[in-house]
Design a protein around this motif. Structure first.
Motif, PDB file in Angstrom:
ATOM      1  N   VAL A  15      18.955  60.806 -22.512  1.00  0.00           N
ATOM      2  CA  VAL A  15      18.174  60.308 -21.608  1.00  0.00           C
ATOM      3  C   VAL A  15      19.381  59.157 -21.052  1.00  0.00           C
ATOM      4  O   VAL A  15      19.880  57.794 -21.407  1.00  0.00           O
ATOM      5  N   LEU A  16      19.111  59.015 -19.104  1.00  0.00           N
ATOM      6  CA  LEU A  16      20.061  57.875 -18.712  1.00  0.00           C
ATOM      7  C   LEU A  16      19.662  56.451 -19.068  1.00  0.00           C
ATOM      8  O   LEU A  16      18.249  56.355 -18.957  1.00  0.00           O
ATOM      9  N   GLY A  17      20.150  55.922 -19.104  1.00  0.00           N
ATOM     10  CA  GLY A  17      19.478  54.109 -19.861  1.00  0.00           C
ATOM     11  C   GLY A  17      21.153  53.540 -18.476  1.00  0.00           C
ATOM     12  O   GLY A  17      21.142  53.812 -17.511  1.00  0.00           O
ATOM     13  N   PRO A  18      20.869  52.506 -18.782  1.00  0.00           N
ATOM     14  CA  PRO A  18      21.343  51.064 -17.849  1.00  0.00           C
ATOM     15  C   PRO A  18      22.867  51.976 -17.294  1.00  0.00           C
ATOM     16  O   PRO A  18      23.253  51.916 -18.756  1.00  0.00           O
ATOM     17  N   PHE A  19      23.101  51.597 -16.418  1.00  0.00           N
ATOM     18  CA  PHE A  19      24.521  52.056 -15.990  1.00  0.00           C
ATOM     19  C   PHE A  19      25.147  50.868 -14.415  1.00  0.00           C
ATOM     20  O   PHE A  19      23.736  50.724 -13.910  1.00  0.00           O
ATOM     21  N   GLN A  20      26.059  51.036 -14.395  1.00  0.00           N
ATOM     22  CA  GLN A  20      26.731  50.377 -13.013  1.00  0.00           C
ATOM     23  C   GLN A  20      27.402  51.785 -12.137  1.00  0.00           C
ATOM     24  O   GLN A  20      28.387  52.154 -13.325  1.00  0.00           O
ATOM     25  N   GLY A  21      27.239  52.232 -11.138  1.00  0.00           N
ATOM     26  CA  GLY A  21      27.682  52.805 -10.475  1.00  0.00           C
ATOM     27  C   GLY A  21      27.090  53.637  -9.819  1.00  0.00           C
ATOM     28  O   GLY A  21      26.039  53.231  -9.586  1.00  0.00           O
ATOM     29  N   PRO A  22      27.581  55.216  -8.890  1.00  0.00           N
ATOM     30  CA  PRO A  22      26.383  55.643  -8.366  1.00  0.00           C
ATOM     31  C   PRO A  22      25.275  56.446  -9.440  1.00  0.00           C
ATOM     32  O   PRO A  22      25.981  56.746 -10.230  1.00  0.00           O
ATOM     33  N   LEU A  23      24.343  57.011  -8.054  1.00  0.00           N
ATOM     34  CA  LEU A  23      23.835  57.764  -9.695  1.00  0.00           C
ATOM     35  C   LEU A  23      23.883  58.932  -9.855  1.00  0.00           C
ATOM     36  O   LEU A  23      24.742  60.073  -9.904  1.00  0.00           O
ATOM     37  N   ALA A  24      23.377  59.521 -11.478  1.00  0.00           N
ATOM     38  CA  ALA A  24      24.442  60.124 -12.212  1.00  0.00           C
ATOM     39  C   ALA A  24      23.082  61.077 -12.555  1.00  0.00           C
ATOM     40  O   ALA A  24      21.618  60.807 -12.762  1.00  0.00           O
TER      41      ALA A  24
END
Ligand code: SME
Length: 163
Positions: A63-72
């Motif tokens: 499951v998606l966690g903290p990130f930087q950049g475009p949506l995922a």
């Protein structure tokens, strides 16, 4: 191949500068999400990757966690894509050209190369660090070496139940 030089420093030098900073930032914080968020931000800001972030194992999915950049993509099944494969094999995967990786999940059409490093805690994968570049063949053994250290440092601080 010559080392990539950014801002007057080689990539290795940049990692050597960054790793103690990351260690210092996460040292006194026990919350996994907070640490992942700062690690993603520091890596992203230093290297200007296309996408830098974490997926956490939740049951049979990442499951998606903290990130930087475009949506995922928010959820990835075990064994699917580069992330799900790194989870299944419990191995770091470097993809020079995502078009050549069967089953690559294209969250962004701009992504051309990728590295995924599993986070291992008590012999189990609890998440992955995923980094995408908009250029082919961005990642090499230097990234593998230092990103593994980053992830090991993070995992050491984690209590699985808090994941
Ligand atoms: N490309 C990944 C999916 C995650 S995004 O790149 C952020 C994969 O194939 O697993």
């Amino acid at each position: 191949m010559e080392e990539l030089i950014i801002s007057g420093q080689t990539k290795k030098e940049q990692y050597e500068t960054l790793l103690p900073q990351i260690a210092s930032v996460i040292e006194d914080e026990s919350d996994m999400i907070a640490n992942m968020a700062n690690v993603a931000a520091m890596l992203h800001e230093t290297f200007h990757f296309w996408w830098t972030g974490f997926y956490r194992v939740q049951g049979d999915q990442l499951v998606l966690g903290p990130f930087q950049g475009p949506l995922a993509c928010t959820r990835i099944a075990k064994g699917r894509g580069v992330c799900g494969t790194a989870w299944k094999k419990a191995e770091t995967i470097v993809v020079e050209d995502v078009f050549q990786f069967p089953g690559h999940i294209a969250c962004s059409s701009a992504s051309r190369s990728e590295i995924v490093v599993p986070m291992i805690h008590q012999d189990e994968v609890i998440g992955v660090l995923d980094i995408d570049s908009e250029k082919v063949a961005t990642f090499d053994e230097v990234d593998v070496l230092y990103l593994k250290k980053v992830v090991e440092n993070l995992s050491k601080k984690l209590i699985k139940n808090a994941c």
